[in-house]
Scaffold this active site. Sequence first.
Site, PDB file in Angstrom:
ATOM      1  N   THR A   7     -14.568  23.234 -31.799  1.00  0.00           N
ATOM      2  CA  THR A   7     -14.088  22.470 -32.946  1.00  0.00           C
ATOM      3  C   THR A   7     -12.710  22.960 -33.351  1.00  0.00           C
ATOM      4  O   THR A   7     -12.346  24.108 -33.073  1.00  0.00           O
ATOM      5  CB  THR A   7     -15.058  22.594 -34.151  1.00  0.00           C
ATOM      6  OG1 THR A   7     -14.515  21.872 -35.270  1.00  0.00           O
ATOM      7  CG2 THR A   7     -15.280  24.036 -34.570  1.00  0.00           C
ATOM      8  N   SER A   8     -11.979  22.080 -34.034  1.00  0.00           N
ATOM      9  CA  SER A   8     -10.670  22.470 -34.573  1.00  0.00           C
ATOM     10  C   SER A   8     -10.814  22.796 -36.056  1.00  0.00           C
ATOM     11  O   SER A   8      -9.839  23.108 -36.712  1.00  0.00           O
ATOM     12  CB  SER A   8      -9.698  21.297 -34.399  1.00  0.00           C
ATOM     13  OG  SER A   8     -10.171  20.178 -35.141  1.00  0.00           O
ATOM     14  N   ASN A   9     -12.031  22.673 -36.568  1.00  0.00           N
ATOM     15  CA  ASN A   9     -12.253  22.745 -38.019  1.00  0.00           C
ATOM     16  C   ASN A   9     -12.906  24.082 -38.435  1.00  0.00           C
ATOM     17  O   ASN A   9     -14.103  24.277 -38.243  1.00  0.00           O
ATOM     18  CB  ASN A   9     -13.147  21.553 -38.400  1.00  0.00           C
ATOM     19  CG  ASN A   9     -13.357  21.426 -39.896  1.00  0.00           C
ATOM     20  OD1 ASN A   9     -13.355  22.424 -40.614  1.00  0.00           O
ATOM     21  ND2 ASN A   9     -13.557  20.214 -40.353  1.00  0.00           N
ATOM     22  N   ASP A  65     -20.079  16.288 -34.607  1.00  0.00           N
ATOM     23  CA  ASP A  65     -19.317  15.140 -35.062  1.00  0.00           C
ATOM     24  C   ASP A  65     -19.976  14.645 -36.333  1.00  0.00           C
ATOM     25  O   ASP A  65     -21.190  14.451 -36.381  1.00  0.00           O
ATOM     26  CB  ASP A  65     -19.284  14.039 -33.988  1.00  0.00           C
ATOM     27  CG  ASP A  65     -18.118  13.104 -34.247  1.00  0.00           C
ATOM     28  OD1 ASP A  65     -16.973  13.590 -34.302  1.00  0.00           O
ATOM     29  OD2 ASP A  65     -18.343  11.906 -34.457  1.00  0.00           O
ATOM     30  N   SER A  66     -19.167  14.500 -37.373  1.00  0.00           N
ATOM     31  CA  SER A  66     -19.781  14.152 -38.652  1.00  0.00           C
ATOM     32  C   SER A  66     -18.946  13.130 -39.402  1.00  0.00           C
ATOM     33  O   SER A  66     -17.803  12.860 -39.027  1.00  0.00           O
ATOM     34  CB  SER A  66     -19.986  15.413 -39.486  1.00  0.00           C
ATOM     35  OG  SER A  66     -18.870  16.246 -39.396  1.00  0.00           O
ATOM     36  N   LYS A 162     -24.639  25.150 -49.952  1.00  0.00           N
ATOM     37  CA  LYS A 162     -24.358  23.887 -49.251  1.00  0.00           C
ATOM     38  C   LYS A 162     -25.218  23.777 -47.992  1.00  0.00           C
ATOM     39  O   LYS A 162     -25.810  22.732 -47.728  1.00  0.00           O
ATOM     40  CB  LYS A 162     -22.862  23.799 -48.910  1.00  0.00           C
ATOM     41  CG  LYS A 162     -22.487  22.490 -48.217  1.00  0.00           C
ATOM     42  CD  LYS A 162     -21.017  22.414 -47.821  1.00  0.00           C
ATOM     43  CE  LYS A 162     -20.784  21.201 -46.920  1.00  0.00           C
ATOM     44  NZ  LYS A 162     -19.461  21.165 -46.303  1.00  0.00           N
ATOM     45  N   HIS A 167     -25.956  17.898 -44.659  1.00  0.00           N
ATOM     46  CA  HIS A 167     -26.108  17.250 -43.357  1.00  0.00           C
ATOM     47  C   HIS A 167     -25.982  18.270 -42.221  1.00  0.00           C
ATOM     48  O   HIS A 167     -26.807  18.347 -41.338  1.00  0.00           O
ATOM     49  CB  HIS A 167     -25.043  16.149 -43.229  1.00  0.00           C
ATOM     50  CG  HIS A 167     -23.644  16.603 -43.574  1.00  0.00           C
ATOM     51  ND1 HIS A 167     -23.354  17.298 -44.712  1.00  0.00           N
ATOM     52  CD2 HIS A 167     -22.466  16.512 -42.901  1.00  0.00           C
ATOM     53  CE1 HIS A 167     -22.060  17.590 -44.744  1.00  0.00           C
ATOM     54  NE2 HIS A 167     -21.501  17.118 -43.646  1.00  0.00           N
ATOM     55  N   ARG A 168     -24.923  19.112 -42.283  1.00  0.00           N
ATOM     56  CA  ARG A 168     -24.710  20.075 -41.207  1.00  0.00           C
ATOM     57  C   ARG A 168     -25.783  21.156 -41.231  1.00  0.00           C
ATOM     58  O   ARG A 168     -26.272  21.585 -40.184  1.00  0.00           O
ATOM     59  CB  ARG A 168     -23.305  20.697 -41.312  1.00  0.00           C
ATOM     60  CG  ARG A 168     -22.950  21.638 -40.168  1.00  0.00           C
ATOM     61  CD  ARG A 168     -21.460  21.885 -40.067  1.00  0.00           C
ATOM     62  NE  ARG A 168     -20.733  20.631 -39.930  1.00  0.00           N
ATOM     63  CZ  ARG A 168     -20.150  20.008 -40.948  1.00  0.00           C
ATOM     64  NH1 ARG A 168     -20.138  20.534 -42.158  1.00  0.00           N
ATOM     65  NH2 ARG A 168     -19.564  18.842 -40.760  1.00  0.00           N
TER      66      ARG A 168
HETATM   67  P1  ITT Z   1     -13.579  18.582 -34.946  1.00  0.00           P
HETATM   68  O1  ITT Z   1     -13.767  17.153 -34.472  1.00  0.00           O
HETATM   69  O2  ITT Z   1     -12.480  19.307 -34.222  1.00  0.00           O
HETATM   70  O3  ITT Z   1     -14.866  19.351 -34.958  1.00  0.00           O
HETATM   71  P2  ITT Z   1     -12.873  17.318 -37.478  1.00  0.00           P
HETATM   72  O4  ITT Z   1     -12.547  17.864 -38.832  1.00  0.00           O
HETATM   73  O5  ITT Z   1     -11.882  16.369 -36.849  1.00  0.00           O
HETATM   74  O6  ITT Z   1     -13.129  18.564 -36.503  1.00  0.00           O
HETATM   75  P3  ITT Z   1     -14.882  15.227 -37.296  1.00  0.00           P
HETATM   76  O7  ITT Z   1     -14.158  14.542 -36.183  1.00  0.00           O
HETATM   77  O8  ITT Z   1     -16.359  15.414 -37.174  1.00  0.00           O
HETATM   78  O9  ITT Z   1     -14.302  16.696 -37.556  1.00  0.00           O
HETATM   79  O10 ITT Z   1     -14.517  14.494 -38.635  1.00  0.00           O
HETATM   80  C1  ITT Z   1     -15.314  14.542 -39.708  1.00  0.00           C
HETATM   81  C2  ITT Z   1     -14.495  14.405 -40.976  1.00  0.00           C
HETATM   82  O11 ITT Z   1     -15.464  14.085 -41.991  1.00  0.00           O
HETATM   83  C3  ITT Z   1     -13.841  15.721 -41.385  1.00  0.00           C
HETATM   84  O12 ITT Z   1     -12.491  15.784 -41.056  1.00  0.00           O
HETATM   85  C4  ITT Z   1     -14.040  15.736 -42.903  1.00  0.00           C
HETATM   86  O13 ITT Z   1     -12.971  15.099 -43.522  1.00  0.00           O
HETATM   87  C5  ITT Z   1     -15.316  14.921 -43.100  1.00  0.00           C
HETATM   88  N1  ITT Z   1     -16.478  15.820 -43.199  1.00  0.00           N
HETATM   89  C6  ITT Z   1     -17.405  16.092 -42.241  1.00  0.00           C
HETATM   90  N2  ITT Z   1     -18.297  17.007 -42.674  1.00  0.00           N
HETATM   91  C7  ITT Z   1     -17.917  17.316 -43.920  1.00  0.00           C
HETATM   92  C8  ITT Z   1     -18.413  18.218 -44.892  1.00  0.00           C
HETATM   93  O14 ITT Z   1     -19.461  19.008 -44.653  1.00  0.00           O
HETATM   94  N3  ITT Z   1     -17.784  18.274 -46.062  1.00  0.00           N
HETATM   95  C9  ITT Z   1     -16.705  17.508 -46.315  1.00  0.00           C
HETATM   96  N4  ITT Z   1     -16.164  16.662 -45.463  1.00  0.00           N
HETATM   97  C10 ITT Z   1     -16.754  16.557 -44.266  1.00  0.00           C
END
Ligand code: ITT
Length: 184
Positions: A7-9, A65-66, A162, A167-168
Amino acid sequence: MRLAFITSNPGKVEEAKKYFESLGVEVYQLRFSYPEIQADTLEEVAEYGAEWLSGRVNGPFFLDDSGLFINALKGFPGVYSAYAYKTLGMDGILRLLEKERDRSAYFKSVIAYWDGTLHLFTGRVDGEIITEKRGSNGFGFDPVFRPSGFDKTFAEMTTEEKNKISHRGRALEAFAEWLKENLK
Ligand code: ITT
């Protein structure tokens, strides 16, 4: 056991680390960008990403993916959540909902684990989009999402709080249960 989270997050990594810490599993972030296809469901996006990575990454890994699904917007931003966050931002989403009475929404997370075959784990949490941002923890849309039955937004909760309801957290729970059963 060590598990690679692609992931990038960093916000996602923090949550997975905290979740698995108590189970003695070490999660580490692996930055490896992969195609996120345009599709109708998170499952399809996660599945395609994991299959694509499987030929390129050594050893088992997982990705997440969320998205945030807002009922008054017919599920938008959903699979486009990352894009909507970058372009509209939270303020843009609040503006879209300005005149809406129905502010219900849910977050959904799909974890794809690859260990030679693909395993999907999902989690969902229902709640509502409040009218102004509150809190500074977490990431993404956390400051505007209040889960049902709670007064705090996700951004006003600790990672542990949280994780218990998110969800996660639920997808991680299903993943952890599966690992316990299958790594005996
Ligand atoms: P990766 O794909 O690299 O894992 P990303 O941030 O781009 O990172 P997603 O493609 O899954 O992740 O995008 C989901 C977006 O939905 C993310 O950028 C957030 O803005 C939002 N999101 C997902 N889960 C969240 C959470 O637990 N709390 C707040 N926002 C969330």
